[in-house]
Scaffold this active site. Structure first.
Site, PDB file in Angstrom:
ATOM      1  N   ASP A 193      -2.389  -0.617  -4.021  1.00  0.00           N
ATOM      2  CA  ASP A 193      -3.663   0.357  -3.299  1.00  0.00           C
ATOM      3  C   ASP A 193      -4.487   0.806  -4.245  1.00  0.00           C
ATOM      4  O   ASP A 193      -5.562   1.186  -3.668  1.00  0.00           O
ATOM      5  CB  ASP A 193      -3.726   1.224  -2.314  1.00  0.00           C
ATOM      6  CG  ASP A 193      -2.758   2.627  -2.578  1.00  0.00           C
ATOM      7  OD1 ASP A 193      -2.750   2.616  -4.202  1.00  0.00           O
ATOM      8  OD2 ASP A 193      -2.612   3.708  -1.763  1.00  0.00           O
ATOM      9  N   SER A 194      -4.550   0.559  -5.426  1.00  0.00           N
ATOM     10  CA  SER A 194      -5.106   1.110  -6.412  1.00  0.00           C
ATOM     11  C   SER A 194      -6.688  -0.316  -6.747  1.00  0.00           C
ATOM     12  O   SER A 194      -7.407  -0.350  -7.054  1.00  0.00           O
ATOM     13  CB  SER A 194      -4.180   1.022  -7.814  1.00  0.00           C
ATOM     14  OG  SER A 194      -3.453  -0.255  -8.394  1.00  0.00           O
TER      15      SER A 194
ATOM     16  N   ASP B 167       1.517  -3.265  -0.875  1.00  0.00           N
ATOM     17  CA  ASP B 167       1.573  -1.551  -1.352  1.00  0.00           C
ATOM     18  C   ASP B 167       0.709  -1.282   0.683  1.00  0.00           C
ATOM     19  O   ASP B 167      -0.005  -1.842   0.740  1.00  0.00           O
ATOM     20  CB  ASP B 167       0.237  -0.728  -2.025  1.00  0.00           C
ATOM     21  CG  ASP B 167       0.604   0.605  -2.540  1.00  0.00           C
ATOM     22  OD1 ASP B 167       1.734   1.177  -1.684  1.00  0.00           O
ATOM     23  OD2 ASP B 167       0.104   0.657  -3.385  1.00  0.00           O
TER      24      ASP B 167
ATOM     25  N   LYS C 224       6.098  -0.964  -0.199  1.00  0.00           N
ATOM     26  CA  LYS C 224       6.202  -0.066  -1.071  1.00  0.00           C
ATOM     27  C   LYS C 224       4.822   0.960   0.214  1.00  0.00           C
ATOM     28  O   LYS C 224       3.763   0.860   0.453  1.00  0.00           O
ATOM     29  CB  LYS C 224       5.686   0.017  -1.951  1.00  0.00           C
ATOM     30  CG  LYS C 224       5.951   1.368  -2.931  1.00  0.00           C
ATOM     31  CD  LYS C 224       5.113   1.288  -4.515  1.00  0.00           C
ATOM     32  CE  LYS C 224       3.736   1.650  -4.508  1.00  0.00           C
ATOM     33  NZ  LYS C 224       2.803   2.755  -4.195  1.00  0.00           N
TER      34      LYS C 224
ATOM     35  N   GLU D  86       3.961   5.628  -0.046  1.00  0.00           N
ATOM     36  CA  GLU D  86       4.528   6.494  -0.941  1.00  0.00           C
ATOM     37  C   GLU D  86       5.335   7.674  -0.052  1.00  0.00           C
ATOM     38  O   GLU D  86       5.134   7.934   1.439  1.00  0.00           O
ATOM     39  CB  GLU D  86       3.028   7.851  -1.216  1.00  0.00           C
ATOM     40  CG  GLU D  86       2.369   6.840  -1.808  1.00  0.00           C
ATOM     41  CD  GLU D  86       0.936   6.683  -2.362  1.00  0.00           C
ATOM     42  OE1 GLU D  86       0.772   7.905  -1.757  1.00  0.00           O
ATOM     43  OE2 GLU D  86       0.375   5.875  -3.092  1.00  0.00           O
TER      44      GLU D  86
ATOM     45  N   GLU E 265       5.962   8.208 -10.656  1.00  0.00           N
ATOM     46  CA  GLU E 265       4.833   7.957 -10.975  1.00  0.00           C
ATOM     47  C   GLU E 265       4.232   9.917 -11.384  1.00  0.00           C
ATOM     48  O   GLU E 265       4.758  11.373 -10.647  1.00  0.00           O
ATOM     49  CB  GLU E 265       3.944   8.188  -9.530  1.00  0.00           C
ATOM     50  CG  GLU E 265       2.329   7.609 -10.904  1.00  0.00           C
ATOM     51  CD  GLU E 265       1.294   7.471 -10.172  1.00  0.00           C
ATOM     52  OE1 GLU E 265       1.284   6.773  -8.778  1.00  0.00           O
ATOM     53  OE2 GLU E 265       0.207   7.305 -10.542  1.00  0.00           O
TER      54      GLU E 265
HETATM   55  O1  KIV Z   1      -1.230   1.849  -6.181  1.00  0.00           O
HETATM   56  C1  KIV Z   1      -0.703   1.023  -6.827  1.00  0.00           C
HETATM   57  O2  KIV Z   1      -1.070   0.803  -8.311  1.00  0.00           O
HETATM   58  C2  KIV Z   1       0.419   2.138  -7.712  1.00  0.00           C
HETATM   59  C3  KIV Z   1       0.944   2.581  -8.652  1.00  0.00           C
HETATM   60  C4  KIV Z   1      -0.014   3.231  -9.409  1.00  0.00           C
HETATM   61  C5  KIV Z   1       2.367   3.182  -8.622  1.00  0.00           C
HETATM   62  O3  KIV Z   1       0.477   2.683  -6.195  1.00  0.00           O
END
Ligand code: KIV
Length: 271
Positions: free
Chosen positions: A50-51, A89, A119, A121, A187
């Site tokens: 989600d980055s 994510d 993934k 959190e 992280e």
């Molecule tokens: O979204 C992302 O890039 C992440 C990583 C920084 C772990 O969750």
């Protein structure tokens, strides 16, 4: 894992890598071109993070990112790889209300993108969500320590697991392992804390700013490639300067067009 004969990375290869002390490599990717390059270079897993909120959509944080924002990106990445394991994510607001919502979101990613895992959190607080998704046969990568989706609750980009906080980090790590996660991202945690978690867990730990004593490393690709504008975190090693390369190239293009030296005869069709 660096096993080039491996046709497709699977969750069992993550486990095997930990058992054999072989480091796992991961990068984010949001498109088919970078995914293809990273896959051919032997990167073990690609995270459609989600980055993308910061790196594709121009948001200040990951909070506005939606499932619909990430699905086309995950589809592009999953469609471009032959060997790498692709993790999608789950964005903020797509799993927190409970296991049913979490499973529904995971189903969307698995059915609509061809990613291999999801993934999410959170440690103890997300354990029931992880358990439900795993029970449906979907691999889950967990993510603890600094969790960007909670950045306001955590008071900004603050290192987690320092001093006595290591106990909470360990509790989170145990919770996601017990819930069935196949790996866990740590992280922005001190190297010593990450080492303790790594020594205690059966599943591999993947560090993002967690020092060297983890089972694998993950970085946001635009950071290490020098593409990101502005400050990058201390833990990132910059392997290229794409921003400068692209700026030089685009400036040369503009200058050529303005001077009339592009296109030349070699770029033009004859009658
Ligand atoms: O979204 C992302 O890039 C992440 C990583 C920084 C772990 O969750």
């Amino acid at each position: 894992m660096a096993d080039e004969a491996l046709k497709r990375v699977r969750t069992r290869h993550f486990q095997r890598a930990k058992e054999n002390g072989i480091k796992i490599t991961g990068l984010t990717s949001y498109d088919q071109l970078t995914a293809g390059i990273f896959d051919e270079a032997g990167i073990d897993f690609l995270l459609v993070g989600d980055s993308a909120g910061n790196n594709v959509y121009g948001y200040d944080t990951t909070l506005p990112v939606t499932i619909d924002d990430l699905i086309p990106l995950a589809r592009a990445v999953a469609g471009a790889v032959k060997r790498a394991f692709v993790v999608a994510d789950m964005p903020f607001g797509s799993y927190e209300t409970g296991p049913d919502e979490a499973l529904h979101t995971a189903f969307r990613f698995m059915k609509e993108t061809a990613a291999h895992a999801v993934k999410l959190e959170g440690g103890v607080r997300s354990a029931e969500q992880i358990r439900r998704i795993v029970s449906a046969g979907i691999p889950v990568m967990a993510h603890i320590g600094f969790t960007p989706q909670s950045e306001h609750g955590l008071g900004g980009h603050v290192i987690q697991g320092r001093g006595e906080q290591v106990e909470q980090l360990l509790a989170d790590a145990r919770a996601v392992q017990d819930a069935g996660a196949f790996a866990v991202v740590l992280e922005m945690v001190p190297a010593e804390a990450a080492a303790r978690v790594t020594a205690e867990l059966r599943i591999p730990t993947i560090g993002v700013g967690a020092g060297p004593h983890v089972d694998g490393q993950l970085l946001v690709w635009t950071d290490w490639a020098g593409f990101t504008k502005g400050r990058i975190p201390k833990f990132v090693k910059q392997y290229a300067n794409l921003r400068e390369t692209l700026t030089d190239a685009v400036t040369a293009y503009r200058t050529d067009v303005e001077a009339g030296s592009y296109p030349g005869p070699e770029h033009s069709y004859e009658d």
